[in-house]
Design a protein around this motif. Structure first.
Motif, PDB file in Angstrom:
ATOM      1  N   TYR A 110      -8.494  -5.370  -5.103  1.00  0.00           N
ATOM      2  CA  TYR A 110      -7.891  -4.574  -4.086  1.00  0.00           C
ATOM      3  C   TYR A 110      -8.015  -3.086  -3.987  1.00  0.00           C
ATOM      4  O   TYR A 110      -8.347  -2.486  -2.959  1.00  0.00           O
ATOM      5  CB  TYR A 110      -6.340  -5.084  -3.890  1.00  0.00           C
ATOM      6  CG  TYR A 110      -5.518  -4.816  -3.203  1.00  0.00           C
ATOM      7  CD1 TYR A 110      -5.346  -5.584  -1.821  1.00  0.00           C
ATOM      8  CD2 TYR A 110      -4.790  -3.532  -2.946  1.00  0.00           C
ATOM      9  CE1 TYR A 110      -4.486  -5.086  -0.682  1.00  0.00           C
ATOM     10  CE2 TYR A 110      -3.977  -3.185  -1.975  1.00  0.00           C
ATOM     11  CZ  TYR A 110      -4.121  -4.037  -0.650  1.00  0.00           C
ATOM     12  OH  TYR A 110      -3.384  -3.470   0.130  1.00  0.00           O
ATOM     13  N   PHE A 111      -7.816  -2.623  -5.132  1.00  0.00           N
ATOM     14  CA  PHE A 111      -8.055  -1.030  -5.096  1.00  0.00           C
ATOM     15  C   PHE A 111      -9.163  -0.825  -4.907  1.00  0.00           C
ATOM     16  O   PHE A 111      -9.224   0.240  -4.044  1.00  0.00           O
ATOM     17  CB  PHE A 111      -7.689  -0.751  -6.501  1.00  0.00           C
ATOM     18  CG  PHE A 111      -7.563   0.781  -6.903  1.00  0.00           C
ATOM     19  CD1 PHE A 111      -6.887   1.586  -6.601  1.00  0.00           C
ATOM     20  CD2 PHE A 111      -8.826   1.459  -7.793  1.00  0.00           C
ATOM     21  CE1 PHE A 111      -6.702   2.836  -6.720  1.00  0.00           C
ATOM     22  CE2 PHE A 111      -8.535   2.725  -7.984  1.00  0.00           C
ATOM     23  CZ  PHE A 111      -7.680   3.518  -7.478  1.00  0.00           C
ATOM     24  N   TYR A 112     -10.182  -1.191  -5.344  1.00  0.00           N
ATOM     25  CA  TYR A 112     -11.394  -0.771  -4.571  1.00  0.00           C
ATOM     26  C   TYR A 112     -11.513  -0.768  -3.178  1.00  0.00           C
ATOM     27  O   TYR A 112     -12.196   0.198  -2.335  1.00  0.00           O
ATOM     28  CB  TYR A 112     -12.756  -1.794  -5.196  1.00  0.00           C
ATOM     29  CG  TYR A 112     -14.002  -1.413  -4.781  1.00  0.00           C
ATOM     30  CD1 TYR A 112     -14.922  -0.676  -5.850  1.00  0.00           C
ATOM     31  CD2 TYR A 112     -14.539  -1.499  -3.534  1.00  0.00           C
ATOM     32  CE1 TYR A 112     -16.196  -0.550  -5.672  1.00  0.00           C
ATOM     33  CE2 TYR A 112     -15.981  -1.147  -3.473  1.00  0.00           C
ATOM     34  CZ  TYR A 112     -16.633  -0.411  -4.171  1.00  0.00           C
ATOM     35  OH  TYR A 112     -18.064  -0.087  -4.179  1.00  0.00           O
ATOM     36  N   LEU A 152      -1.716   8.517  -0.081  1.00  0.00           N
ATOM     37  CA  LEU A 152      -3.142   8.105  -0.560  1.00  0.00           C
ATOM     38  C   LEU A 152      -3.241   6.720   0.316  1.00  0.00           C
ATOM     39  O   LEU A 152      -4.368   6.882   0.828  1.00  0.00           O
ATOM     40  CB  LEU A 152      -3.229   7.783  -2.124  1.00  0.00           C
ATOM     41  CG  LEU A 152      -3.876   8.571  -2.979  1.00  0.00           C
ATOM     42  CD1 LEU A 152      -4.005   8.166  -4.327  1.00  0.00           C
ATOM     43  CD2 LEU A 152      -5.079   9.043  -2.477  1.00  0.00           C
ATOM     44  N   ASN A 195      -6.195   6.671   3.088  1.00  0.00           N
ATOM     45  CA  ASN A 195      -7.050   5.699   3.302  1.00  0.00           C
ATOM     46  C   ASN A 195      -7.207   4.820   4.717  1.00  0.00           C
ATOM     47  O   ASN A 195      -8.104   4.482   5.249  1.00  0.00           O
ATOM     48  CB  ASN A 195      -7.037   4.677   2.247  1.00  0.00           C
ATOM     49  CG  ASN A 195      -7.689   4.919   0.797  1.00  0.00           C
ATOM     50  OD1 ASN A 195      -9.044   5.213   0.952  1.00  0.00           O
ATOM     51  ND2 ASN A 195      -7.051   5.500  -0.015  1.00  0.00           N
ATOM     52  N   SER A 241      -7.236   0.922 -11.125  1.00  0.00           N
ATOM     53  CA  SER A 241      -6.915  -0.254 -10.397  1.00  0.00           C
ATOM     54  C   SER A 241      -5.763  -0.970 -10.844  1.00  0.00           C
ATOM     55  O   SER A 241      -4.647  -1.410 -10.168  1.00  0.00           O
ATOM     56  CB  SER A 241      -8.208  -1.104 -10.551  1.00  0.00           C
ATOM     57  OG  SER A 241      -9.284  -0.541  -9.719  1.00  0.00           O
ATOM     58  N   ASN A 252      -8.577   1.826  -1.452  1.00  0.00           N
ATOM     59  CA  ASN A 252      -8.591   3.100  -1.639  1.00  0.00           C
ATOM     60  C   ASN A 252     -10.198   3.704  -1.495  1.00  0.00           C
ATOM     61  O   ASN A 252     -10.533   4.803  -2.148  1.00  0.00           O
ATOM     62  CB  ASN A 252      -7.977   3.366  -3.025  1.00  0.00           C
ATOM     63  CG  ASN A 252      -6.640   3.379  -2.861  1.00  0.00           C
ATOM     64  OD1 ASN A 252      -5.796   2.585  -2.431  1.00  0.00           O
ATOM     65  ND2 ASN A 252      -5.972   4.449  -3.521  1.00  0.00           N
ATOM     66  N   GLN A 253     -11.068   2.926  -0.763  1.00  0.00           N
ATOM     67  CA  GLN A 253     -12.286   3.161  -0.935  1.00  0.00           C
ATOM     68  C   GLN A 253     -12.815   4.503  -0.220  1.00  0.00           C
ATOM     69  O   GLN A 253     -13.551   5.165  -0.749  1.00  0.00           O
ATOM     70  CB  GLN A 253     -13.171   2.083  -0.152  1.00  0.00           C
ATOM     71  CG  GLN A 253     -12.649   1.888   1.238  1.00  0.00           C
ATOM     72  CD  GLN A 253     -13.562   0.818   1.774  1.00  0.00           C
ATOM     73  OE1 GLN A 253     -14.787   0.444   1.872  1.00  0.00           O
ATOM     74  NE2 GLN A 253     -12.666  -0.409   2.358  1.00  0.00           N
ATOM     75  N   TYR A 289      -2.467   1.270 -10.207  1.00  0.00           N
ATOM     76  CA  TYR A 289      -2.270   1.469  -8.915  1.00  0.00           C
ATOM     77  C   TYR A 289      -1.599   0.416  -8.097  1.00  0.00           C
ATOM     78  O   TYR A 289      -0.642   0.685  -7.256  1.00  0.00           O
ATOM     79  CB  TYR A 289      -3.474   2.300  -8.144  1.00  0.00           C
ATOM     80  CG  TYR A 289      -3.110   2.538  -6.828  1.00  0.00           C
ATOM     81  CD1 TYR A 289      -2.977   4.322  -6.466  1.00  0.00           C
ATOM     82  CD2 TYR A 289      -3.205   1.996  -5.589  1.00  0.00           C
ATOM     83  CE1 TYR A 289      -2.796   4.719  -5.357  1.00  0.00           C
ATOM     84  CE2 TYR A 289      -3.181   2.625  -4.545  1.00  0.00           C
ATOM     85  CZ  TYR A 289      -2.920   3.847  -4.257  1.00  0.00           C
ATOM     86  OH  TYR A 289      -2.513   4.455  -2.935  1.00  0.00           O
ATOM     87  N   PHE A 290      -2.363  -0.511  -8.130  1.00  0.00           N
ATOM     88  CA  PHE A 290      -2.169  -2.049  -7.469  1.00  0.00           C
ATOM     89  C   PHE A 290      -0.719  -2.315  -7.539  1.00  0.00           C
ATOM     90  O   PHE A 290      -0.026  -2.526  -6.523  1.00  0.00           O
ATOM     91  CB  PHE A 290      -3.037  -2.955  -7.750  1.00  0.00           C
ATOM     92  CG  PHE A 290      -2.832  -4.214  -6.892  1.00  0.00           C
ATOM     93  CD1 PHE A 290      -3.098  -4.308  -5.767  1.00  0.00           C
ATOM     94  CD2 PHE A 290      -2.105  -5.224  -7.578  1.00  0.00           C
ATOM     95  CE1 PHE A 290      -2.970  -5.528  -4.942  1.00  0.00           C
ATOM     96  CE2 PHE A 290      -1.968  -6.684  -7.207  1.00  0.00           C
ATOM     97  CZ  PHE A 290      -2.117  -6.695  -5.687  1.00  0.00           C
TER      98      PHE A 290
END
Lengths: 224, 224, 224, 224
Positions: free
Chosen positions: B182-184, A123, A127, A179, B187-188, A182-183
């Motif tokens: 961070y995730f936003y 993933l 990205n 979030s 992984n946007q 995953y982070f």
DNA sequence: AATGAATGAGGTTTCATTCAT
DNA sequence: GATGAATGAAACCTCATTCAT
């Protein structure tokens, strides 16, 4: 690049002969090896030669079955997404207990990321390349619609019961859970350096899971 | 690989002549270009030739100033971390209003990630390689201790005021905020494909910021 | 490429000032370093950068004083030959005792090669390139005529005395001695592997010297 | 670096097909070209590109078959040694006439060096690098034990017959012959400059052979 | 279906050398 | 006299890919 439906594989028929069976086996071995190698080294860093070696096959077969490196990666990507999707769908949730179910979803998601570093790694690579492959694949688009599937009924029931706030949306809930799970996994190595805790330690993982369950639940339950 | 203190650069003295000035400029141009290229293509995918071209220099100078590709990456990494660290430290927080300050921290963190995709990309690459470079660098270790610096006084004040719960820890708060911001960003692109929303849209970004501020605050305030 | 007389160096005058003295010093340091480096790595393998570093100078000075790598090598070559020539000439031989003198020559030659591996190494490199540099240098041609200098009077005396056979020629004697001394030194490392003896061991060196003295003397003395 | 037995080559089977045959041919062409190039320019000076060109192949194949430049050199080294060893073993000596046989050995050795300048050149390069490769190779160690093979029976017979002195050892005899033959060849170019004779001239070579035969025999026969 | 042989483009790095102060 | 900055050519080597059985 065009992609074909994953299950409608030319090398897979229910009444397949020995040759076909052998072929499918080889193809799978390559796919497994490719997943591992791309997860460890990324798309650019992943070497065809290493993949074929780890698959106990040879370079030529990769081109025979997949065409080229990029198509192989796409296949890995699709397979990896699909695995996640299947695992998610297999979750057996009791909508009668929304909070318990929510905890289950959080725990499942966290555990899945921890147990499937290749999913996280791939993933990330996607990205890096701005979802170049994901946006090309029909197979992936087919999955994408259902991604918040588990949460919708659970959330509705909780809201009907008056346990969850009305304002909460499935999308935000989904992104919040993602979030927080995953982070931790994707950044575990730099976090270990920066935070000074060992993110691979299971006790610390358990502690984190407990914490984020609390955070998520506090974010959805009705105000007292 | 050994690393030297970033500020103690041989090409930087306060009374430097024209030559030294020019040299520092060249070195900086390379560093800037390298940051961009590694952020876009990762370490493996990043090409020395492209870096030197974008820096209006030539391949040879990269080896002259940095030794090799890996050392260049390490330098990029250190610089990138340091920039983030400096920006964080520069945050002017009023500990008298813990909630407002907390919101400020969340917004800052989110905006920083959005505005510095190279930071996110390079962190991801580092995690792909299990923080290989970060764990080698003394400069990075020096930063790492202070990473939760802003939150500690803020949290203490909030807890003294009876606004925040006693159980909340700086570490968990830090990780929670980091995850949700961070995730936003990281992984946007895949999220755009999967969730069907445009994560580059500023309105959606604002909405998310509002949401996560709410989530974080709910996670720390005392129960009613 | 042209070569200038070694002693008529532009940087050397008897009444030289401080600057000139410094210059000569730098030039000598470079020459010494170059001799070492070329001896260890050959002409192709010898690096300008390593030479300047070992001379505590910088690359640019090499070009300033010697022009280019090849000219530097030529200078090293000439100097090295000249050193050998001077040492040979300094041998104090008593022609009244031809056998003792002969032994002295043999011992001197052997010891010189052992003590000056750089001479051997550089000669080998020259032969690899078919004496390309040696044949270009006037300085070297000037030396070459005198190479058997020590042997001629010694041999004549021995023949007059009736100790040495009439057929023996200085040239053959010279080559015989050279062969038996040079080979041991030049091939010591492969010989150590092949013969299974340590050719760096001084006891073994002494043994060999004794042996070759015997061989040489048997080759020149009159038949019984 | 590891070395595999030379004869147990993966590309050589007695029942090899056309492809394998072609492969072996390519590998051999590379090896031949490499031997030539390394002999002419040394290891450092020898260019991969020139080797592949002279082999009518391309750079890539060198890496395909040999891995890298150093491994290629090692292979050249082993092959070159082995050729010498085989030629030496093939010498048909009549131990009944020790003196004649000895002359044969001397002549063979001298001629071999003259005819195989690559052997001499590569040995020199090896000694420049302190037998770095030779000492690593199992194949070479296997050969090394037998290096004085021809001389032992010959010497024993001569000593039994009372023709050779008892004190003479095979090792010294071997080294004496090697010295007197090798030096002439290895240093022929600088010697031509210094001694003023043409060492490539066959008449002069014959003269030298006659001389050294005399020297060696005088060194072993019993005193009158 | 499988595989060893072959390839060319391009990647990182090294090197002798020159420029400019 | 001395030196850091800069350069282009070329070196070694890697890589995805195709060829030919």
């Amino acid at each position: 690049m065009t992609t074909q439906p994953i299950s409608d594989d030319k090398t897979f028929t229910s009444t397949e002969g020995k040759r076909a069976q052998q072929a499918r086996k080889t193809k799978n071995k390559i796919l497994t090896a490719a997943t591992k190698v791309f997860a460890e080294d990324g798309f650019s860093g992943g070497r065809i030669e290493r993949i074929s070696r780890e698959a106990n096959s040879n370079d030529r077969m990769i081109y025979y079955y997949f065409g080229n490196k990029e198509a192989l990666f796409l296949n890995v990507l699709e397979t990896t997404y699909l695995e996640f999707y299947k695992a998610e769908k297999a979750l057996d949730l009791d909508t009668a207990s929304p909070i318990e179910s929510l905890k289950k979803v959080i725990a499942f998601t966290f555990r899945y990321y921890l147990d499937h570093p290749e999913f996280v790694a791939i993933l990330n690579d996607e990205n890096l390349h701005r979802a170049k492959h994901s946006s090309q694949s029909e197979n992936i688009k087919n999955i994408s619609g259902n991604i918040q599937g588990n949460l919708v009924p659970l959330l509705e029931m909780g809201q009907q019961n008056g346990v969850f706030r009305k304002e909460v949306t499935a999308k935000n809930l989904y992104l919040t859970i993602s979030s927080l799970t995953y982070f931790y996994c994707s950044n575990q190595y730099t976090l270990t350096v920066f935070v000074g805790k060992n993110f691979q330690d299971t006790a610390f993982q358990d502690e984190w899971l407990k914490h984020i369950s609390d955070v998520v639940i506090r974010s959805v339950i009705v105000d007292a």
